[in-house]
Write an enzyme that holds these catalytic residues in place. Structure first.
Site, PDB file in Angstrom:
ATOM      1  N   SER A 113     -41.333   9.255 -33.882  1.00 41.85           N
ATOM      2  CA  SER A 113     -41.441   9.889 -35.475  1.00 41.85           C
ATOM      3  C   SER A 113     -42.074  11.118 -35.692  1.00 41.85           C
ATOM      4  CB  SER A 113     -42.115   8.506 -36.422  1.00 41.85           C
ATOM      5  OG  SER A 113     -42.452   9.136 -37.668  1.00 41.85           O
ATOM      6  N   HIS A 116     -32.114 -19.300 -37.975  1.00 38.25           N
ATOM      7  CA  HIS A 116     -31.908 -18.820 -39.354  1.00 38.25           C
ATOM      8  C   HIS A 116     -33.266 -17.455 -39.310  1.00 38.25           C
ATOM      9  CE1 HIS A 116     -29.871 -22.242 -40.738  1.00 38.25           C
ATOM     10  NE2 HIS A 116     -30.725 -22.637 -39.657  1.00 38.25           N
TER      11      HIS A 116
END
Length: 481
Positions: A284, A154
């Site tokens: 970036s 999960h």
């Protein structure tokens, strides 16, 4: 020149796929294969008694790769028929051989048979790439088979596994892909010489009703093309179910790659594992410190496109009417090429990733330390019971201490101090000297390390043995972009 950049070009060819795979789907390969098919047909027909001379065949062979693409394009604008355009251009180049070009054949003789040759060769190109990724991940799994790491269910921390065991989950999916693609290759047959609706009527007429010679012709052309068997029955085309099976296997490979690279992206965000990052690479334009997992992201992007192509193949097969409709053609030009080019690009990028994965054990250990105290509570209870304690009393003690430690983590942003609270509680004095062993992460990974060894020996090595020669020549992949 600026004009070279004014038309659309597929990024699959300009950025991602290999030159080898691009060549298989190139015009040069396609139309030279058409010409080879016409030569093979003429040779087979001659061997079975039709009046075709050696000179005609020699002339046709000489011009196989001498294709006037501009002339063929001009001819197609007039005829609106790609096969006849190339028949006309080939015939002009081969005045002696012209009368026997395409003798008895229909357009699908060259179109479909060429597609099957390309599919075969493309599968043969992809399978060693799959094996190379498996081999690289095998080495990674062996190296880190004993490195404990948090398991996740999960997307929440769960019982520990090992880095190598997790890699085996990726390998297992790839083994299934190798099996599916190999099955596609093994099952692939040739359309052969079947005529306009698959009845071989035109060839039966050529051989004056001699059905045995027609069968021999089908067999001879099939073998000249490098196939062992033709499909026993076809319509005008080979069944588009073949395309469904192959694109399905490729799309399934896409799901494997997407799942693995999604896992890598998650682990990279936790700084536990990274894909290769070059010294001059920029993560970036705005944030110079970033080390974005761009290779894994590329794989996911291409894999999603690959997965989506399955619906094209499935719908094309579903909507073919009776012996054939032409609404398959334009779709297949896109679907088959893009499926293989996308798979090729994904595998090349994935191989580059798997050859350079970097693991950060200290970061992993820090994350384990934040969760392991809670996971160890059951072992602490068992140790106390063995030392003479009451299970229910111990459970309540641990419950209260765990809630207090959890509050420190969640409400105050502090480290998990459950172990320290256990050490400071006199109740647990009988097992304090055992806490080190109880909290050893390696004791929480079960048989993970052994599973890696067994899985590689039983499942991985036998598959890789099929590709032993190809794997000897595998080099580190350098991506151009």
């Amino acid at each position: 020149m600026a004009s070279n950049y004014e038309g659309y070009k597929s990024p699959l060819s300009t950025r991602y796929a290999s030159k080898e795979m691009q060549f298989l789907f190139s015009d040069m390969h396609k139309f030279s294969t058409w010409r080879r098919l016409w030569v093979w047909l003429a040779k087979a027909e001659r061997s079975l008694g039709l009046e075709i001379s050696e000179a005609q065949i020699a002339e046709l062979e000489k011009e196989i790769n001498n294709i006037d693409f501009d002339a063929a394009a001009a001819e197609e604008r007039l005829t609106r028929h790609d096969v006849m355009a190339h028949v006309h251009v080939y015939a002009k180049q081969c005045p002696i051989g012209a009368p026997v070009i395409h003798l008895g054949a229909t357009s699908c003789y060259v179109g479909d048979n060429t597609d099957l040759i390309v599919l075969r060769d493309a599968l043969q190109l992809l399978l060693p790439r799959v094996a190379a990724v498996i081999s690289s991940l095998k080495q990674f799994a062996e190296t880190y088979r004993g490195q404990p790491t948090l398991g996740f269910t999960h997307l929440q921390p769960a019982q520990l596994t090992t880095v190598g065991k997790r890699a085996c989950l990726w390998i297992q999916d790839l083994l299934m892909d190798e099996r599916a693609l190999r099955r596609c290759l093994e099952d692939l047959r040739f359309r052969g010489v079947k005529g306009t609706t698959g009845t071989q009527a035109s060839f039966l007429q050529l051989f004056n009703g001699d059905g045995e010679k027609v069968k021999q012709l089908d067999k001879k052309v099939t073998e000249l093309a490098g196939f062992s068997k033709p499909y026993a029955v076809t319509g005008q085309t080979y069944s588009r179910k073949v395309d469904v099976e192959i694109v399905s296997a490729l799309a399934s490979l896409g799901t494997t790659i997407h799942k693995m690279c999604s896992d890598l992206r998650i682990l990279a965000s936790r700084k536990e594992l990274e894909e290769p990052f070059e010294t001059t690479q920029i993560g970036s334009s705005a944030m110079p410190y970033k080390r974005n997992p761009m290779r894994s992201e590329r794989c996911c992007a291409l894999a999603r496109h690959l997965i989506s192509l399955f619906s094209n193949a499935a719908n094309t097969h579903a909507t073919q009417w009776l012996e054939r409709t032409l609404d398959d053609s334009a779709n297949r030009r896109l679907t088959l090429s893009e499926a293989f080019l996308s798979a090729d690009a994904c595998l090349l990028t994935l191989l580059n990733i798997s050859q350079g994965l970097v693991v950060y054990p200290k970061v992993i250990e820090r994350h384990i330390a934040q969760e392991l105290p809670f996971m160890s509570t059951e072992n602490i209870i068992m140790a106390m019971v063995k030392a003479g304690g009451d299970r229910q009393v111990c459970h309540e003690k641990i419950r209260v201490l765990s809630q207090e430690a959890g509050a420190q983590v969640k409400q105050h942003g502090k480290d998990n101090d459950l172990v320290e609270r256990v050490r400071n509680d006199p109740y647990f004095a009988p097992i304090l000297d055992q806490l080190g062993d109880i909290l050893d992460a390696r004791t929480f990974t079960g048989r993970a390390s052994d599973q890696v060894v067994e899985f590689i020996a039983d499942e991985v090595n036998p598959v890789l043995a099929r590709y032993s020669d190809a794997l000897k020549n595998v080099q580190n992949v350098q991506l151009s972009i």
